[in-house]
Design a protein around this motif. Structure first.
Motif, PDB file in Angstrom:
ATOM      1  N   PRO A  49     -85.043 -23.195   4.319  1.00 41.04           N
ATOM      2  CA  PRO A  49     -85.506 -22.575   2.966  1.00 41.04           C
ATOM      3  C   PRO A  49     -85.648 -23.500   1.708  1.00 41.04           C
ATOM      4  CG  PRO A  49     -83.267 -22.044   3.476  1.00 41.04           C
ATOM      5  CD  PRO A  49     -83.564 -23.259   4.555  1.00 41.04           C
ATOM      6  N   LEU A  50     -86.499 -23.195   1.060  1.00 43.23           N
ATOM      7  CA  LEU A  50     -86.904 -23.582  -0.498  1.00 43.23           C
ATOM      8  C   LEU A  50     -86.838 -22.529  -1.512  1.00 43.23           C
ATOM      9  CD1 LEU A  50     -89.556 -26.141   0.302  1.00 43.23           C
ATOM     10  CD2 LEU A  50     -87.367 -26.572   0.099  1.00 43.23           C
ATOM     11  N   PRO A  51     -85.713 -22.145  -1.819  1.00 38.90           N
ATOM     12  CA  PRO A  51     -85.547 -21.084  -2.797  1.00 38.90           C
ATOM     13  C   PRO A  51     -86.020 -21.227  -4.203  1.00 38.90           C
ATOM     14  CG  PRO A  51     -83.488 -22.063  -2.567  1.00 38.90           C
ATOM     15  CD  PRO A  51     -84.200 -22.670  -1.384  1.00 38.90           C
ATOM     16  N   VAL A  52     -86.850 -20.450  -4.892  1.00 43.67           N
ATOM     17  CA  VAL A  52     -87.438 -20.681  -6.264  1.00 43.67           C
ATOM     18  C   VAL A  52     -87.195 -19.604  -6.909  1.00 43.67           C
ATOM     19  CG1 VAL A  52     -89.076 -22.446  -5.489  1.00 43.67           C
ATOM     20  CG2 VAL A  52     -89.691 -19.876  -5.386  1.00 43.67           C
ATOM     21  N   ALA A  53     -87.230 -19.630  -8.240  1.00 45.03           N
ATOM     22  CA  ALA A  53     -86.902 -18.411  -9.014  1.00 45.03           C
ATOM     23  C   ALA A  53     -88.227 -17.678  -9.339  1.00 45.03           C
ATOM     24  CB  ALA A  53     -86.470 -19.050 -10.453  1.00 45.03           C
ATOM     25  N   CYS A  54     -88.702 -16.859  -8.267  1.00 46.79           N
ATOM     26  CA  CYS A  54     -90.151 -16.358  -8.285  1.00 46.79           C
ATOM     27  C   CYS A  54     -89.757 -14.985  -7.487  1.00 46.79           C
ATOM     28  CB  CYS A  54     -91.054 -16.898  -8.018  1.00 46.79           C
ATOM     29  SG  CYS A  54     -92.722 -16.204  -8.123  1.00 46.79           S
ATOM     30  N   ALA A  55     -90.408 -14.041  -7.771  1.00 44.74           N
ATOM     31  CA  ALA A  55     -90.537 -12.792  -6.748  1.00 44.74           C
ATOM     32  C   ALA A  55     -91.631 -13.205  -5.799  1.00 44.74           C
ATOM     33  CB  ALA A  55     -90.868 -11.546  -7.549  1.00 44.74           C
ATOM     34  N   PRO A  56     -91.240 -12.570  -4.351  1.00 42.92           N
ATOM     35  CA  PRO A  56     -92.295 -12.537  -3.471  1.00 42.92           C
ATOM     36  C   PRO A  56     -93.577 -12.478  -3.796  1.00 42.92           C
ATOM     37  CG  PRO A  56     -90.252 -11.693  -2.545  1.00 42.92           C
ATOM     38  CD  PRO A  56     -90.087 -11.691  -3.927  1.00 42.92           C
ATOM     39  N   GLY A  57     -93.780 -11.094  -4.284  1.00 37.40           N
ATOM     40  CA  GLY A  57     -95.245 -10.764  -4.802  1.00 37.40           C
ATOM     41  C   GLY A  57     -95.919 -11.654  -5.592  1.00 37.40           C
ATOM     42  N   ASP A  58     -95.099 -12.035  -6.604  1.00 43.16           N
ATOM     43  CA  ASP A  58     -95.684 -13.267  -7.818  1.00 43.16           C
ATOM     44  C   ASP A  58     -96.005 -14.588  -6.899  1.00 43.16           C
ATOM     45  OD1 ASP A  58     -95.475 -11.153  -9.630  1.00 43.16           O
ATOM     46  OD2 ASP A  58     -93.398 -12.236 -10.360  1.00 43.16           O
ATOM     47  N   LEU A  59     -95.451 -15.055  -5.961  1.00 38.76           N
ATOM     48  CA  LEU A  59     -95.643 -16.280  -5.511  1.00 38.76           C
ATOM     49  C   LEU A  59     -96.928 -16.043  -4.466  1.00 38.76           C
ATOM     50  CD1 LEU A  59     -94.957 -18.986  -5.107  1.00 38.76           C
ATOM     51  CD2 LEU A  59     -93.304 -18.603  -3.314  1.00 38.76           C
ATOM     52  N   GLU A  60     -96.846 -14.824  -3.873  1.00 38.60           N
ATOM     53  CA  GLU A  60     -97.968 -14.661  -2.915  1.00 38.60           C
ATOM     54  C   GLU A  60     -99.320 -14.693  -3.656  1.00 38.60           C
ATOM     55  OE1 GLU A  60     -97.166 -11.122  -0.665  1.00 38.60           O
ATOM     56  OE2 GLU A  60     -95.606 -11.893   0.404  1.00 38.60           O
ATOM     57  N   ALA A  61     -99.094 -13.794  -4.787  1.00 33.86           N
ATOM     58  CA  ALA A  61    -100.467 -13.886  -5.739  1.00 33.86           C
ATOM     59  C   ALA A  61    -100.771 -15.326  -6.278  1.00 33.86           C
ATOM     60  CB  ALA A  61    -100.318 -12.818  -6.727  1.00 33.86           C
ATOM     61  N   CYS A  62     -99.844 -16.287  -6.411  1.00 35.95           N
ATOM     62  CA  CYS A  62    -100.102 -17.341  -6.951  1.00 35.95           C
ATOM     63  C   CYS A  62    -100.875 -18.344  -5.960  1.00 35.95           C
ATOM     64  CB  CYS A  62     -98.559 -18.253  -7.520  1.00 35.95           C
ATOM     65  SG  CYS A  62     -98.887 -19.882  -8.002  1.00 35.95           S
ATOM     66  N   VAL A  63    -100.358 -18.231  -4.855  1.00 35.32           N
ATOM     67  CA  VAL A  63    -100.949 -19.216  -3.757  1.00 35.32           C
ATOM     68  C   VAL A  63    -102.334 -18.531  -3.204  1.00 35.32           C
ATOM     69  CG1 VAL A  63    -100.668 -19.733  -1.354  1.00 35.32           C
ATOM     70  CG2 VAL A  63     -98.578 -19.735  -2.682  1.00 35.32           C
ATOM     71  N   ASP A  64    -102.491 -17.171  -3.285  1.00 36.88           N
ATOM     72  CA  ASP A  64    -103.597 -16.811  -3.146  1.00 36.88           C
ATOM     73  C   ASP A  64    -104.719 -17.218  -4.132  1.00 36.88           C
ATOM     74  OD1 ASP A  64    -102.926 -15.370  -0.634  1.00 36.88           O
ATOM     75  OD2 ASP A  64    -102.382 -13.553  -1.643  1.00 36.88           O
ATOM     76  N   ALA A  65    -104.314 -17.239  -5.412  1.00 40.64           N
ATOM     77  CA  ALA A  65    -105.364 -17.644  -6.567  1.00 40.64           C
ATOM     78  C   ALA A  65    -105.769 -19.039  -6.225  1.00 40.64           C
ATOM     79  CB  ALA A  65    -104.434 -17.460  -7.914  1.00 40.64           C
TER      80      ALA A  65
ATOM     81  N   GLY B 199    -115.363 -22.196 -14.868  1.00 43.18           N
ATOM     82  CA  GLY B 199    -116.477 -23.168 -14.855  1.00 43.18           C
ATOM     83  C   GLY B 199    -117.544 -22.797 -13.669  1.00 43.18           C
ATOM     84  N   GLY B 200    -117.241 -21.706 -13.022  1.00 41.58           N
ATOM     85  CA  GLY B 200    -117.953 -21.294 -11.881  1.00 41.58           C
ATOM     86  C   GLY B 200    -118.272 -19.893 -11.903  1.00 41.58           C
ATOM     87  N   GLY B 201    -118.233 -19.335 -13.031  1.00 39.90           N
ATOM     88  CA  GLY B 201    -119.030 -17.985 -13.239  1.00 39.90           C
ATOM     89  C   GLY B 201    -118.083 -16.862 -12.856  1.00 39.90           C
ATOM     90  N   SER B 202    -116.625 -17.351 -12.670  1.00 41.33           N
ATOM     91  CA  SER B 202    -115.503 -16.160 -12.020  1.00 41.33           C
ATOM     92  C   SER B 202    -115.000 -15.649 -13.349  1.00 41.33           C
ATOM     93  CB  SER B 202    -114.674 -16.625 -11.175  1.00 41.33           C
ATOM     94  OG  SER B 202    -113.989 -17.823 -11.831  1.00 41.33           O
ATOM     95  N   THR B 203    -113.786 -14.579 -13.151  1.00 39.78           N
ATOM     96  CA  THR B 203    -113.251 -14.054 -14.246  1.00 39.78           C
ATOM     97  C   THR B 203    -112.537 -15.176 -14.906  1.00 39.78           C
ATOM     98  OG1 THR B 203    -111.240 -13.390 -12.734  1.00 39.78           O
ATOM     99  CG2 THR B 203    -113.089 -11.694 -12.894  1.00 39.78           C
ATOM    100  N   GLY B 204    -112.000 -16.078 -14.480  1.00 40.77           N
ATOM    101  CA  GLY B 204    -111.252 -16.950 -14.950  1.00 40.77           C
ATOM    102  C   GLY B 204    -109.784 -16.692 -15.078  1.00 40.77           C
ATOM    103  N   LEU B 205    -109.153 -15.785 -14.170  1.00 42.82           N
ATOM    104  CA  LEU B 205    -107.996 -15.333 -13.993  1.00 42.82           C
ATOM    105  C   LEU B 205    -106.890 -16.298 -12.976  1.00 42.82           C
ATOM    106  CD1 LEU B 205    -108.488 -11.432 -14.718  1.00 42.82           C
ATOM    107  CD2 LEU B 205    -107.747 -13.196 -16.436  1.00 42.82           C
ATOM    108  N   GLY B 206    -107.827 -16.835 -11.948  1.00 47.08           N
ATOM    109  CA  GLY B 206    -106.971 -17.459 -10.980  1.00 47.08           C
ATOM    110  C   GLY B 206    -105.907 -18.263 -11.416  1.00 47.08           C
ATOM    111  N   LEU B 207    -106.336 -19.450 -12.125  1.00 46.50           N
ATOM    112  CA  LEU B 207    -105.481 -20.539 -12.494  1.00 46.50           C
ATOM    113  C   LEU B 207    -104.474 -19.975 -13.582  1.00 46.50           C
ATOM    114  CD1 LEU B 207    -107.545 -23.802 -12.367  1.00 46.50           C
ATOM    115  CD2 LEU B 207    -105.906 -22.935 -10.770  1.00 46.50           C
ATOM    116  N   ASP B 208    -104.875 -19.006 -14.233  1.00 48.54           N
ATOM    117  CA  ASP B 208    -103.827 -18.373 -15.322  1.00 48.54           C
ATOM    118  C   ASP B 208    -102.869 -17.418 -14.667  1.00 48.54           C
ATOM    119  OD1 ASP B 208    -103.464 -17.662 -18.188  1.00 48.54           O
ATOM    120  OD2 ASP B 208    -103.737 -15.286 -17.192  1.00 48.54           O
ATOM    121  N   ILE B 209    -103.217 -16.833 -13.619  1.00 43.44           N
ATOM    122  CA  ILE B 209    -102.142 -16.197 -13.005  1.00 43.44           C
ATOM    123  C   ILE B 209    -101.326 -17.551 -12.436  1.00 43.44           C
ATOM    124  CG2 ILE B 209    -101.581 -14.799 -10.816  1.00 43.44           C
ATOM    125  CD1 ILE B 209    -104.199 -13.343 -11.308  1.00 43.44           C
ATOM    126  N   ALA B 210    -101.625 -18.317 -11.838  1.00 43.41           N
ATOM    127  CA  ALA B 210    -100.585 -19.251 -11.151  1.00 43.41           C
ATOM    128  C   ALA B 210    -100.074 -20.068 -12.424  1.00 43.41           C
ATOM    129  CB  ALA B 210    -101.518 -20.296 -10.575  1.00 43.41           C
TER     130      ALA B 210
END
Length: 425
Positions: free
Chosen positions: A316-332, A383-394
């Protein structure tokens, strides 16, 4: 602040004491001198009838009695040149008294008072009273000591009262600062003492009102998220039923997986809103979450002919993050690869442990990279016409977990996203 108040009050009290103490000390000395001179005058007035009568049998004992009464020296100069009482020189003031003029002057060691007696038998006589400095300053030193002691007591009392007042103000200001820091850290139950003195109590009441308003806004936000989730889940249920009615099992599995992903995203949004309202900190195994999300996106990578390079550390690699937040981050991060690169573009995912605890996630691809002058970590910038929220979420996920996000574009091609997460406290 406390020290400044003490200095201000101390200086003010000291100035007031000096303004009153110096004139009062001068007055005390003047009163002592006046008392000594008045006593000498009374002695002279008592002797004046006997001197005017000229009866030496009565005059000599009276002069001796007056001379021995206190420290003052009493002398009587008769018209025939005889001196009764304490020996004394025939000073200019004495000669002036023998001429019929009373006078006084400062003399070495005290003050010389001469009273002229006219009409005595044989001519004018003079009564000389010498008052030494000890009589002129009798009780002055003790009075000055009492005055100085009283001044010190008043100064100490003023400083004590100022210290209590300053302590009250400083404690109230410190309490306001502590409450503000707790509110900034997410503890919305923190409240300041509205009973703080003066304007600090008004600020405390305003801060409590602000904290209450923030709590209300967050509660409304959570309710809005719950309403949105309820509205979204209804069409998701209908979409799931439509998917199950398909004949091709592969289509059923694929569409059901997509529906499950949307449902997880909605559930994650609800959990995130509740965590922000409760202010709790969670711990997640980054190895398990990253491996699970990579496996999910690996299927789409195979469908789009993308080669995937994986270097995932064992957990295991424990981090100070909720599972849902980390899943959304990796998905982004992985979703950006598929959204902004053409089919067949290779990418890679690396997961390593940090030396001080926590984890490091690196996602890189062989795409075109970033457009010049673009900051993809800014919210709403793309820079690609998207919402620009993906990297901001990460980025926000990394900062909330005590880490950071770095995006670099090599000169040749591609994009590299470096995400660090701190260990749980």
């Amino acid at each position: 602040m406390r020290r400044r108040i003490l200095v201000l009050v101390g200086a003010t009290v000291l100035l007031v004491l000096v303004a009153f103490a110096i004139p009062l000390a001068t007055l005390i000395r003047s009163v002592a001198e006046s008392s000594a001179v008045s006593a000498a005058t009374v002695q002279a007035q008592v002797l004046t009838p006997a001197v005017a009568g000229g009866d030496r049998s009565v005059l000599a004992p009276a002069v001796q009695n007056a001379d021995g009464r206190d420290a003052s020296e009493v002398s009587v100069f008769l018209p025939d040149g005889t001196v009764l009482g304490a020996p004394a020189p025939r000073s200019p003031v004495v000669r002036l008294g023998l001429l019929g003029t009373s006078a006084s002057t400062e003399a070495p060691g005290g003050r010389e008072l001469v009273f002229a007696v006219t009409g005595a038998a044989g001519g004018n006589a003079a009564i000389r009273v010498f008052v030494p400095d000890t009589e002129l300053t009798r009780g002055v030193a003790r009075s000055w000591l009492l005055l100085g002691g009283l001044s010190l007591v008043l100064l100490a009392g003023g400083l004590l009262v100022a210290d209590r007042l300053a302590r009250t103000l400083v404690d109230a200001a410190t309490d306001l600062s502590g409450v503000s820091e707790r509110l900034a850290a997410g503890d919305l139950s923190a409240r300041a003492d509205p009973g703080a003195p003066a304007e600090l109590g008004v600020v405390a009441g305003a801060l409590n009102g602000l904290a209450g308003r923030i709590s209300e806004l967050l509660r409304e936000e959570r309710e809005n998220v719950a309403d949105l989730a309820h509205r979204v889940r209804t069409p998701l249920s209908a979409l799931r039923l439509d998917a199950e009615a398909l004949r091709d099992p592969d289509d059923v599995a694929r569409i059901s997986a997509g529906v499950d992903g949307v449902a997880r995203a909605v559930t994650g949004a609800i959990e995130q809103a509740r965590r922000r309202g409760g202010g709790t900190t969670r711990s997640t195994d980054a190895a398990a979450v990253v491996r699970e999300r990579v496996e999910f996106w690996r299927v789409l990578a195979e469908d789009t002919d993308r080669s995937v390079t994986l270097h995932l550390a064992d957990g295991p690699l424990p981090v100070a993050c909720a599972p849902g937040d980390l899943e959304a981050c990796v998905d982004a991060l992985l979703g950006n690869v598929f959204a902004h690169t053409q089919d067949g573009t290779a990418f890679g995912v690396e997961l390593t442990a940090r030396s001080g605890g926590g984890a490091r996630i690196v996602v890189h691809d062989d795409g075109p990279g970033l457009p010049p002058g673009t900051d993809p970590t800014s919210r709403g910038v793309s820079g690609g016409g998207s919402t620009g929220l993906g990297l901001d979420i990460a980025r926000r996920t990394a900062e909330q977990a005590g880490g950071s996000l770095t995006v670099t574009s090599p000169p040749t091609h591609g994009l590299r996203v470096d995400l660090t997460l701190a260990p749980p406290p």
